[in-house]
Write a protein that holds these residues in place. Structure first.
Motif, PDB file in Angstrom:
ATOM      1  N   THR A 135       0.841  -1.314  -0.057  1.00 10.44           N
ATOM      2  CA  THR A 135       0.041   0.011  -0.163  1.00 10.44           C
ATOM      3  C   THR A 135       0.839   1.156  -0.062  1.00 10.44           C
ATOM      4  O   THR A 135       2.225   1.190   0.448  1.00 10.44           O
ATOM      5  CB  THR A 135      -0.801  -0.038   1.309  1.00 10.44           C
ATOM      6  OG1 THR A 135       0.131   0.302   2.411  1.00 10.44           O
ATOM      7  CG2 THR A 135      -1.843  -1.250   1.340  1.00 10.44           C
ATOM      8  N   PHE A 136       0.427   2.271  -0.508  1.00  7.66           N
ATOM      9  CA  PHE A 136       1.087   3.720  -0.244  1.00  7.66           C
ATOM     10  C   PHE A 136       1.536   3.834   0.791  1.00  7.66           C
ATOM     11  O   PHE A 136       2.925   4.126   1.014  1.00  7.66           O
ATOM     12  CB  PHE A 136       0.183   4.809  -0.873  1.00  7.66           C
ATOM     13  CG  PHE A 136       0.986   6.098  -0.768  1.00  7.66           C
ATOM     14  CD1 PHE A 136       1.826   6.416  -1.677  1.00  7.66           C
ATOM     15  CD2 PHE A 136       0.821   6.915   0.294  1.00  7.66           C
ATOM     16  CE1 PHE A 136       2.547   7.755  -1.594  1.00  7.66           C
ATOM     17  CE2 PHE A 136       1.348   8.081   0.297  1.00  7.66           C
ATOM     18  CZ  PHE A 136       2.412   8.475  -0.333  1.00  7.66           C
ATOM     19  N   ALA A 137       0.875   3.809   2.022  1.00 12.43           N
ATOM     20  CA  ALA A 137       1.177   4.175   3.258  1.00 12.43           C
ATOM     21  C   ALA A 137       2.361   3.051   3.764  1.00 12.43           C
ATOM     22  O   ALA A 137       3.162   3.777   4.376  1.00 12.43           O
ATOM     23  CB  ALA A 137      -0.013   4.046   4.178  1.00 12.43           C
ATOM     24  N   GLU A 138       2.215   1.937   3.474  1.00  6.42           N
ATOM     25  CA  GLU A 138       3.291   0.993   3.692  1.00  6.42           C
ATOM     26  C   GLU A 138       4.779   1.491   3.281  1.00  6.42           C
ATOM     27  O   GLU A 138       5.566   1.231   3.769  1.00  6.42           O
ATOM     28  CB  GLU A 138       2.779  -0.426   3.751  1.00  6.42           C
ATOM     29  CG  GLU A 138       1.891  -0.876   4.799  1.00  6.42           C
ATOM     30  CD  GLU A 138       1.749  -2.626   4.612  1.00  6.42           C
ATOM     31  OE1 GLU A 138       2.291  -3.041   3.805  1.00  6.42           O
ATOM     32  OE2 GLU A 138       0.747  -3.016   5.379  1.00  6.42           O
ATOM     33  N   ALA A 139       4.471   1.350   1.909  1.00  4.65           N
ATOM     34  CA  ALA A 139       5.771   1.727   1.073  1.00  4.65           C
ATOM     35  C   ALA A 139       6.363   3.013   1.423  1.00  4.65           C
ATOM     36  O   ALA A 139       7.442   3.061   1.258  1.00  4.65           O
ATOM     37  CB  ALA A 139       5.504   1.321  -0.157  1.00  4.65           C
ATOM     38  N   VAL A 140       5.927   3.896   1.315  1.00  3.57           N
ATOM     39  CA  VAL A 140       6.297   5.147   1.512  1.00  3.57           C
ATOM     40  C   VAL A 140       7.104   5.592   2.637  1.00  3.57           C
ATOM     41  O   VAL A 140       8.095   6.346   2.960  1.00  3.57           O
ATOM     42  CB  VAL A 140       5.230   6.384   1.259  1.00  3.57           C
ATOM     43  CG1 VAL A 140       4.564   6.754   2.632  1.00  3.57           C
ATOM     44  CG2 VAL A 140       5.927   7.636   0.721  1.00  3.57           C
ATOM     45  N   LEU A 141       6.697   4.861   3.759  1.00  6.19           N
ATOM     46  CA  LEU A 141       7.501   5.102   5.094  1.00  6.19           C
ATOM     47  C   LEU A 141       8.825   4.445   5.051  1.00  6.19           C
ATOM     48  O   LEU A 141       9.677   4.950   6.063  1.00  6.19           O
ATOM     49  CB  LEU A 141       6.586   4.294   6.265  1.00  6.19           C
ATOM     50  CG  LEU A 141       5.381   4.980   6.813  1.00  6.19           C
ATOM     51  CD1 LEU A 141       4.993   4.501   8.143  1.00  6.19           C
ATOM     52  CD2 LEU A 141       5.463   6.549   7.116  1.00  6.19           C
ATOM     53  N   LEU A 142       9.301   3.552   4.070  1.00  3.93           N
ATOM     54  CA  LEU A 142      10.546   2.923   4.165  1.00  3.93           C
ATOM     55  C   LEU A 142      11.442   3.782   3.336  1.00  3.93           C
ATOM     56  O   LEU A 142      12.641   3.639   3.175  1.00  3.93           O
ATOM     57  CB  LEU A 142      10.340   1.369   3.630  1.00  3.93           C
ATOM     58  CG  LEU A 142       9.604   0.583   4.448  1.00  3.93           C
ATOM     59  CD1 LEU A 142       9.459  -0.589   3.468  1.00  3.93           C
ATOM     60  CD2 LEU A 142      10.132   0.473   5.766  1.00  3.93           C
TER      61      LEU A 142
END
Length: 429
Positions: free
Chosen positions: A113-120
């Motif tokens: 998901t955008f939220a999961e991936a952008v945090l990395l």
């Protein structure tokens, strides 16, 4: 104080997720790509490093109580609750550690998901940019050194944690050992070391210092012989240790000329097996210039841990595809003139001739590029459904580095500035 990797990120990663949650887009499927737009000026190839450290960071990316306490007042309560349960549950594909890379190589493809991936984003860029810069410099140094070993000894020239990562990255790219004990403890990098000029200066006479070192470490040790007069020190070294002395180290002067003089003196004293180790602000060009000198090993510090003039690789992490309103994936890309990116999920292979020599970096957009039978796929699964599946050992990474460089055109060995040794070709899209 928290030791979680979760705060090794930028403030705006959290504010983006908070706003995306508000707009209802945070859970859209997304594909991010970590890649270089170009190689550092004049470099002919780069080397991937930090993959293992990045996988550790993904596993450790958890917002514990201490992390959440730091964020109180910076994000809303709903966001804090979401962060408390954060776990990356997507997939990551990437180049193997030790692999060569070129402009636009999709070194990591992160899907979730955008939220999961952008945090990395920040932590992955931090690790890859640093470690790959060190490995790229180290690879050029080991190429210049040929069969002569290189030792990493740059801890005192960089941040204490960067020093550990640098030692690891240098080992991936062919260095034989490090002076850094934390790198030995954490990563299993072989460590080595003997004495500094202060040890010689501590004693009333140079011979006393040599005698103490030999009695403690044995005749196979390396004696530092340029504190005072090199010729006299070499004579004393052989007198104290005998002709079985392991090595002498030179840390100043015209290293090539001094090495020739010391080699002749050692041979005349019967110490024909005593090796000569040189140190003193070496880089790949200085190492190449010493190729004809009777040098047996190189100790490299400052120039290695600063990437030999290129302390970062300039990697970026861009959204290249996301879920549309109809549920289908659509390509997206930044369109600005000087920082243009190419949309679409990427696939990559190394195109090779029938004799196994690399001819191009082929990047497929949206699908695997056509394989002509001699090509080698480059993307491997690293994380699947949030679980790490692609961890390799440092020895495997060292092997990958050697085999990757072996298939590149011979121009890869040139230390002069030039274009990448193979072009990057896009297919599909």
């Amino acid at each position: 104080m928290t030791t979680s990797a979760a705060l090794l990120t930028d403030h705006y990663e959290l504010t983006m997720v908070q706003a995306a949650r508000q707009s209802g887009t945070a859970d859209r499927r997304a594909v991010f790509e970590l890649f270089p737009r170009r190689l550092p000026g004049g470099r002919r190839y780069g080397v991937v490093a930090g993959v293992g450290r990045a996988l550790d960071a993904v596993e450790d990316f958890r917002f514990d109580a201490a992390s959440l306490a730091v964020l109180e007042g910076l994000v809303d309560p709903g966001m804090l609750e979401w962060l408390a349960s954060y776990r990356f549950s997507g997939d990551i594909h990437g180049y193997a550690e030790g692999e060569a890379f070129f402009p636009h190589s999709p070194l990591l493809v992160v899907e979730g998901t955008f939220a999961e991936a952008v945090l990395l984003e920040t932590v992955l860029l931090s690790i890859y940019n640093h470690d790959s810069a060190i490995a790229s410099a180290a690879s050029r140094m080991t190429l210049a050194a040929g069969a002569r070993p290189c030792i990493e000894m740059g801890s005192r020239r960089t941040h204490e944690e960067a020093a550990v990562a640098a030692a690891r990255a240098a080992y991936v790219a062919g260095f034989e050992a490090t002076s850094n004990l934390a790198a030995r403890a954490r990563h299993g990098v072989p460590s080595t070391g003997t004495s500094a000029h202060s040890f010689t200066l501590l004693h009333d006479a140079e011979a006393d210092a040599f005698r103490a070192q030999v009695q403690t470490l044995g005749v196979g040790t390396t004696l530092l012989v340029d504190t005072y007069d090199v010729t006299e020190a070499v004579r004393l070294a052989v007198e104290v240790a005998g002709t079985g002395l392991g090595a002498v180290r030179l840390d100043s002067g015209d290293l090539g000329e001094v090495a020739r003089e010391v080699r002749a003196q050692l041979d005349s004293l019967g110490a024909t097996g005593t090796r000569i180790v040189v140190t003193s602000d070496l880089d790949e060009h200085a190492i190449a210039a010493l190729a004809a000198a009777p040098v047996d090993a190189y100790g490299v510090g400052t120039q290695l841990v600063t990437g030999s003039g290129h302390p970062t690789c300039g990697f970026v992490y861009k959204l290249v595809a996301r879920e549309g309103d109809d549920g289908r994936m659509v390509s997206v890309a930044k369109k600005s003139t000087d920082k243009r990116s190419i949309g679409g999920r990427k696939y990559a292979l190394r195109r090779r001739s029938a004799s196994g020599v690399a001819e191009a970096e082929v990047v497929g957009i949206g699908a695997d590029p056509a394989d002509d039978g001699d090509d080698r796929p480059l993307l491997m699964p690293l994380v699947r459904d949030g679980e790490v599946v692609g961890r390799t050992t440092l020895e495997q990474a060292r092997t990958r580095h050697r085999t990757s460089l072996a298939e590149l055109p011979r121009a890869v060995t040139q230390m002069s500035a030039g274009e990448p040794v193979i072009p990057t070709v896009f297919e599909g899209g």
